[in-house]
Design a protein around this motif. Sequence first.
Motif: not given
Length: 84
Positions: A10-16, A18-21, A47-49
Motif C-alpha cells: 500500500t505505501g509503495a513509493k514506485t510512482k514517486l 521521479d518526484s523524490i529525485d 525501490v528508492v534505494s
Amino acid sequence: MFSLSSRRYTGAKTKLLDSIDESILKSFDYRERKNLSFFDVFSGTGVVSEHFAKKKEFNHIIINDFYTQISSFIKAFLHKILLT
C-alpha cells in the motif's frame, strides 16, 4: 528478471521516484559528483534505494528498516547492482 518494484504494498513509493529525485536535485545537484552515499531512511521494499543504486554517482547505499529480514534481502539485492 526480478526487480524490487515488483514487491508492492500500500505505501509503495514506485510512482514517486521521479518526484523524490527532483526534490533531491533542487537541494543537492549530485549529477556532477561521484562516489556518493545515499541513505534511504524508510526503505520498505527498497525501490528508492534501487533507483539511486542504479545511478553512477552513488556507490554506497545505506538502508533503514525495522524488519531485519527485509533489510538483509534489500542489501543483498543492492550489492549485486552496485557491483555491476
